[in-house]
Design an enzyme around this catalytic site. Structure first.
Site, PDB file in Angstrom:
ATOM      1  N   SER A  23      45.985  41.248  40.282  1.00 26.32           N
ATOM      2  CA  SER A  23      44.806  40.906  40.704  1.00 26.32           C
ATOM      3  C   SER A  23      44.812  40.442  41.975  1.00 26.32           C
ATOM      4  CB  SER A  23      44.264  39.756  39.691  1.00 26.32           C
ATOM      5  OG  SER A  23      43.856  40.424  38.663  1.00 26.32           O
ATOM      6  N   ARG A  27      43.555  41.782  45.979  1.00 27.00           N
ATOM      7  CA  ARG A  27      42.525  41.055  46.822  1.00 27.00           C
ATOM      8  C   ARG A  27      43.103  40.483  48.124  1.00 27.00           C
ATOM      9  NH1 ARG A  27      41.385  40.629  41.480  1.00 27.00           N
ATOM     10  NH2 ARG A  27      39.422  39.957  40.707  1.00 27.00           N
ATOM     11  N   GLN A 164      36.009  41.752  38.104  1.00 22.73           N
ATOM     12  CA  GLN A 164      35.820  42.855  38.931  1.00 22.73           C
ATOM     13  C   GLN A 164      34.314  43.024  39.476  1.00 22.73           C
ATOM     14  OE1 GLN A 164      37.413  46.237  37.067  1.00 22.73           O
ATOM     15  NE2 GLN A 164      39.499  45.457  37.364  1.00 22.73           N
ATOM     16  N   ASP A 310      43.568  40.520  29.390  1.00 25.50           N
ATOM     17  CA  ASP A 310      44.605  41.427  29.479  1.00 25.50           C
ATOM     18  C   ASP A 310      45.940  41.140  28.545  1.00 25.50           C
ATOM     19  OD1 ASP A 310      43.181  42.889  31.284  1.00 25.50           O
ATOM     20  OD2 ASP A 310      44.092  41.957  33.072  1.00 25.50           O
TER      21      ASP A 310
END
Ligand code: S3P
Length: 427
Positions: A23, A27, A164, A310
């Site tokens: 993640s 970014r 998201q 997740d």
């Protein structure tokens, strides 16, 4: 299609080298590409999804120079790509970049994805982006074409919690001076907010959420990314269920909105230790160690799920070895991941002789100290289902094999090497 088999293994021991958080890597690349000047990133993830974001940025004319785990990004203005942007399996690439491009006047792009990503919902971010004035075609799923436009503000309630969606709106909001407010009754991971601050953007905390402040220009710089807690979940859960095991990971991201699995494992009785906590590029990182200890079942209420969204496949495997009924509530969002993960978890556990069922959106797993295994699992091309079922196979009586093992590279290309290095029997 590659298959992989896990067989019952003795204790696993040692340091597991885990690549940078996926993640945070997406970014860092996207914000670096939106900032004027050069950004240097250390600890970039080596996974296929992050490769998709790099290729996408290059198609927008951004210079990205990668050297192992380091990466230099020359940000600034983007140009329209010549052909559609293939986001592969990566929902984060598609959703964050749709948001970023929505406010770039003069830039136009079509986003596509693989079979799995082409089934995943986009309306959840396209609808609020359109309310801001974005010009995006189509109904729900990819392909979608976005034409950069002048955007207005939005007051958005992020339910169900999605990092998201929140990130897409924040990235779009950087292009306007209009108010951007996002309320989150249950918080989703906040890496975008933390990194925006690192890039010099004003981010305000409000009663139930966040807002963009006046300063929305990005200042390039240098960032270091901690190891990925979602990849680490697999060796650490394996250590928790294999008697005699002792595994540690250095410099792991310990953001409280990502460590839900580790809190639950501790509550279940796993021997868990955290050391050397420090702040690196705005995020908490530290060294994490898990030692085997008999596990008790868990009861996870819905509001705790976003912090382990997740990690549910890995947690489900830990529950399969915890004597008694475990309940994980509020899992509807799992139906919209790389596969219908809720269905895939139940099917995989059932095939291995574990009693597991879904009532409403709640997962019930009836664990036992000894699990049969002995199944070939259809992973539906889902990397986390593959790694979870292989983890089960390391501790079950009979081997477990998975199809589409090549998809593991989506998030954790080093999986086989790392697990074999700890002593796991994978072929
Ligand atoms: C992610 C957010 C989560 C997570 C995904 C990565 C991110 O998805 O499941 O793997 O990087 O922002 P949602 O935003 O759909 O909850």
């Amino acid at each position: 299609m590659t298959s992989l088999e896990a067989r019952r293994t003795g204790p696993i021991r040692g340091a597991a080298a885990i690549s940078g958080d996926k993640s945070c890597s997406h970014r860092a690349l996207i914000l670096g590409a939106m900032a004027d000047g050069e950004t240097l990133v250390h600890g970039l993830s080596d996974c296929a999804d992050v490769g998709m974001t790099i290729a996408a940025l290059e198609a927008f004319g951004v210079l990205v120079a990668r050297d192992g785990e380091s990466c230099r990004i020359k940000g600034g203005s983007w140009i329209s790509p010549n052909s559609p942007i293939d986001c592969g399996n990566s929902g984060t690439t598609a959703r964050l970049m749709l948001g970023a491009v929505a406010g770039m006047t003069g830039v136009e792009a079509t986003f596509t994805g693989d079979e799995s990503l082409s089934r995943r919902p986009m309306r959840r971010l396209v609808d609020p982006l359109r309310r801001m004035g974005a010009d995006i075609d189509g109904e729900d799923t990819l392909p979608r074409t976005v034409k950069g436009a002048r955007l207005g503000g939005i007051d958005f309630r992020n339910v169900p919690a999605s990092a998201q969606v929140k990130s897409a709106l924040l990235l779009a909001g950087l292009s306007t001076a209009a108010p951007i407010r996002i309320a989150e009754p249950v918080p989703s991971r906040d890496h975008t907010e933390i990194m925006l601050r690192e890039f010099g953007v004003d981010l305000l905390l409000e009663d139930e959420g966040i807002a963009l402040g006046q300063k929305r220009g990005l200042r390039s710089g240098e960032l270091t990314i901690g190891a990925d807690p979602s990849s680490a979940a697999f060796p650490l859960v394996a250590a928790a269920i294999l008697p005699g095991s002792d595994v540690w990971i250095e410099g792991m991201n310990l953001n409280a909105l990502r460590t839900g699995l580790y809190e639950v494992l501790e509550e279940m009785g796993a021997g868990l230790g955290v050391d050397n906590e420090r702040i690196v590029s705005g995020e908490i990182v530290g060294d994490v160690r898990v030692r085997h200890s008999p596990l008790s079942p868990c009861h996870v209420p819905a509001h705790r799920v976003p912090a382990m969204i997740d990690e549910i496949p890995a947690l489900a495997v830990a529950c399969a070895f915890a004597n008694g009924e475990s309940i994980i509530e509020g899992l509807d969002e799992l139906r919209h991941k790389e596969s219908d993960r809720l269905g895939a978890i139940v099917a995989g556990l059932t095939a291995c002789g574990v009693v597991a069922l879904v009532r409403e959106d709640n997962l019930h797993i009836f664990g036992r100290e000894s699990v049969r295994g002995g199944a070939n699992i259809a992973t539906e091309g889902d990397h986390r289902i593959a790694m979870a079922m292989l983890t089960l196979g390391l501790a079950s009586e009979q081997p477990v094999s998975v199809d589409h093992a090549e998809m593991i590279a989506t998030s954790f290309p080093g999986y086989e090497t790392v697990m074999r290095g700890l002593g796991a029997d994978l072929t």
